[in-house]
Design a protein around this motif. Sequence first.
Motif, mmCIF file in Angstrom:
data_model
loop_
_atom_site.group_PDB
_atom_site.id
_atom_site.type_symbol
_atom_site.label_atom_id
_atom_site.label_comp_id
_atom_site.label_asym_id
_atom_site.label_seq_id
_atom_site.Cartn_x
_atom_site.Cartn_y
_atom_site.Cartn_z
ATOM 1 N N GLU A 221 16.940 76.346 28.694
ATOM 2 C CA GLU A 221 17.479 76.667 27.372
ATOM 3 C C GLU A 221 16.674 76.017 26.250
ATOM 4 O O GLU A 221 16.572 76.561 25.145
ATOM 5 C CB GLU A 221 18.949 76.218 27.279
ATOM 6 C CG GLU A 221 19.907 77.030 28.134
ATOM 7 C CD GLU A 221 19.974 76.531 29.574
ATOM 8 O OE1 GLU A 221 20.840 77.011 30.326
ATOM 9 O OE2 GLU A 221 19.165 75.648 29.938
ATOM 10 N N VAL A 227 18.468 75.924 22.878
ATOM 11 C CA VAL A 227 18.914 74.562 22.600
ATOM 12 C C VAL A 227 17.755 73.816 21.948
ATOM 13 O O VAL A 227 16.617 73.900 22.407
ATOM 14 C CB VAL A 227 19.371 73.836 23.876
ATOM 15 C CG1 VAL A 227 19.683 72.373 23.593
ATOM 16 C CG2 VAL A 227 20.611 74.520 24.461
ATOM 17 N N SER A 246 22.871 73.522 19.627
ATOM 18 C CA SER A 246 22.757 74.862 20.205
ATOM 19 C C SER A 246 22.576 75.894 19.100
ATOM 20 O O SER A 246 23.191 75.801 18.040
ATOM 21 C CB SER A 246 24.002 75.194 21.017
ATOM 22 O OG SER A 246 23.949 76.537 21.481
ATOM 23 N N ASN A 250 28.270 80.095 21.841
ATOM 24 C CA ASN A 250 29.050 79.820 23.048
ATOM 25 C C ASN A 250 28.307 78.962 24.064
ATOM 26 O O ASN A 250 28.705 78.911 25.234
ATOM 27 C CB ASN A 250 29.464 81.141 23.711
ATOM 28 C CG ASN A 250 30.347 81.982 22.808
ATOM 29 O OD1 ASN A 250 31.185 81.443 22.081
ATOM 30 N ND2 ASN A 250 30.149 83.296 22.841
ATOM 31 N N LEU A 251 27.255 78.307 23.635
ATOM 32 C CA LEU A 251 26.456 77.491 24.567
ATOM 33 C C LEU A 251 26.658 76.013 24.257
ATOM 34 O O LEU A 251 26.458 75.572 23.115
ATOM 35 C CB LEU A 251 24.975 77.850 24.450
ATOM 36 C CG LEU A 251 24.000 77.054 25.326
ATOM 37 C CD1 LEU A 251 24.319 77.236 26.810
ATOM 38 C CD2 LEU A 251 22.563 77.462 25.039
ATOM 39 N N ASP A 252 27.058 75.250 25.263
ATOM 40 C CA ASP A 252 27.231 73.807 25.124
ATOM 41 C C ASP A 252 25.872 73.127 25.302
ATOM 42 O O ASP A 252 25.333 73.123 26.416
ATOM 43 C CB ASP A 252 28.227 73.296 26.164
ATOM 44 C CG ASP A 252 28.369 71.779 26.131
ATOM 45 O OD1 ASP A 252 27.959 71.159 25.126
ATOM 46 O OD2 ASP A 252 28.872 71.204 27.117
ATOM 47 N N PRO A 253 25.284 72.563 24.251
ATOM 48 C CA PRO A 253 23.937 71.994 24.384
ATOM 49 C C PRO A 253 23.890 70.766 25.285
ATOM 50 O O PRO A 253 22.937 70.575 26.030
ATOM 51 C CB PRO A 253 23.558 71.660 22.942
ATOM 52 C CG PRO A 253 24.857 71.465 22.234
ATOM 53 C CD PRO A 253 25.811 72.427 22.885
ATOM 54 N N VAL A 254 24.932 69.935 25.207
ATOM 55 C CA VAL A 254 24.955 68.731 26.047
ATOM 56 C C VAL A 254 25.073 69.117 27.513
ATOM 57 O O VAL A 254 24.353 68.596 28.378
ATOM 58 C CB VAL A 254 26.103 67.800 25.627
ATOM 59 C CG1 VAL A 254 26.184 66.602 26.565
ATOM 60 C CG2 VAL A 254 25.919 67.333 24.185
ATOM 61 N N GLY A 255 25.955 70.063 27.821
ATOM 62 C CA GLY A 255 26.106 70.505 29.205
ATOM 63 C C GLY A 255 24.849 71.145 29.742
ATOM 64 O O GLY A 255 24.497 70.960 30.919
ATOM 65 N N GLN A 281 25.643 65.292 21.093
ATOM 66 C CA GLN A 281 25.612 66.518 20.316
ATOM 67 C C GLN A 281 25.336 66.211 18.857
ATOM 68 O O GLN A 281 25.999 65.392 18.231
ATOM 69 C CB GLN A 281 26.928 67.290 20.454
ATOM 70 C CG GLN A 281 26.906 68.644 19.740
ATOM 71 C CD GLN A 281 27.927 69.606 20.294
ATOM 72 O OE1 GLN A 281 28.534 69.343 21.329
ATOM 73 N NE2 GLN A 281 28.114 70.739 19.640
ATOM 74 N N ASN A 283 25.347 66.986 14.852
ATOM 75 C CA ASN A 283 26.318 67.618 13.973
ATOM 76 C C ASN A 283 25.813 67.492 12.547
ATOM 77 O O ASN A 283 25.280 66.447 12.149
ATOM 78 C CB ASN A 283 27.697 66.959 14.110
ATOM 79 C CG ASN A 283 28.808 67.821 13.533
ATOM 80 O OD1 ASN A 283 28.834 68.120 12.346
ATOM 81 N ND2 ASN A 283 29.734 68.225 14.393
ATOM 82 N N ASN A 292 29.186 60.466 17.201
ATOM 83 C CA ASN A 292 28.641 60.934 18.481
ATOM 84 C C ASN A 292 27.512 60.030 18.959
ATOM 85 O O ASN A 292 27.370 59.769 20.159
ATOM 86 C CB ASN A 292 28.132 62.367 18.338
ATOM 87 C CG ASN A 292 29.237 63.374 18.112
ATOM 88 O OD1 ASN A 292 30.408 63.089 18.343
ATOM 89 N ND2 ASN A 292 28.879 64.559 17.641
#
Length: 407
Positions: A221, A227, A246, A250-255, A281, A283, A292
């Motif tokens: 990603e 990402v 991200s 709908n994409l979790d960048p950390v995950g 993450q 922000n 964070n």
Amino acid sequence: MATSELIEALQALAHERKIDEFYLIERLEQSLARSYERILDLEWDARVTIDRQTGHIYVYELVPVGEPDEETGEYSEFEERDVTPDDVSRIAAQNAKGVIASLVREAGRQTIYEEFSGRVGDLVTGTVLQGTPEFTIIKIRDGVEAELPHYDVKRNPNERNERPVNEHYRHNQRLKVLIIDVRDPSSDAPKMRGEQARPAIVVSRTHPDLIRRLFEIEVPEIYDGMVEIKSIAREPGARSKVAVASREANLDPVGACVGPKGSRVRMVVEELRNERVDVIQWNEDPARYVANALSPAKVTRVDIDEDNHYATVVVPDDQLSLAIGKEGQNARLAARLTGWHIDIKSASFAGEPLVDENMLIDMGEAEDEAGFTCAFVGEDGTRCRNHARPNSRFCGVHADLEDAGAL
């Protein structure tokens, strides 16, 4: 070696090494001039010419004519006196060997510079050839070597230290390194100590972009641009923080960076020799970004002073040491990552209610600290930060207020 044979040899070498033939002959003429000044013990400077067709070599002593300049003391006109010795070809052949060897080295370094100067910031894999107390030589491919310096910068302030303190290398060990510099052999800048004998390419294992390139390899990603790595703060060999965002809703960048069961970030950690890597993450809200960045500590509130670029963070008492980190490491990395000056306070030291509608951000449900913080409020609205005495609402300084029934 006959003079004609010398010219033929120079022409063949120039063609093989892709060196300009006339440049090679000019360098040889300059070297011969210095040699003949010493060998013939000339009073004045010498000039050497090599006939480009026949290869004949002529040596002239530049004898000044007239009077020197009154201001500079230098002569402007010279008379060339032929001082060509009988064994000129033998001496020329000896000098040619040294000049040719020097030009071959320079040509090789120039070729490497032209190939790798545009690759600064690239990640490459090499093999450790040898190590010294001051640098490690890494073979990138056949004929191309790089230097990973680890000088004591206190003793050598003009040098670099690009090796994490916890890393030591062995012969034939494979390493991923980041190209950070390629020395230009034609530059007029001051040369480093022994630079001509050192590889032209300088690589690093401490640069923050090393983590960026490793994540690009492990996280599709990031490579595809879905990402983005916004910022990296690193203390090489110990701990790093990486802020990601991200570009897909709908994409979790950390995950995505951590991977299933931590598989992706684990590969990066292994390559960094177990350096701890925190993925947080990013922000656009600076308060949430600072909160964070202090992960894994839980933050109660962040107050932002945009004019001074100052963030005041309130954390629960039991999270204070975690927020600061060992020797201030967590707070220091968070400050580098976000670019904000961060001041961390415990909830009891802050001396104010933890839930306040006027604050910029409320990081979670706050505890009521009236039971352990002095209830005294000054005329300017500032609350006392001292702990209340047992079975009392006030500290020892303001204990008399309770007897008077004050709030």
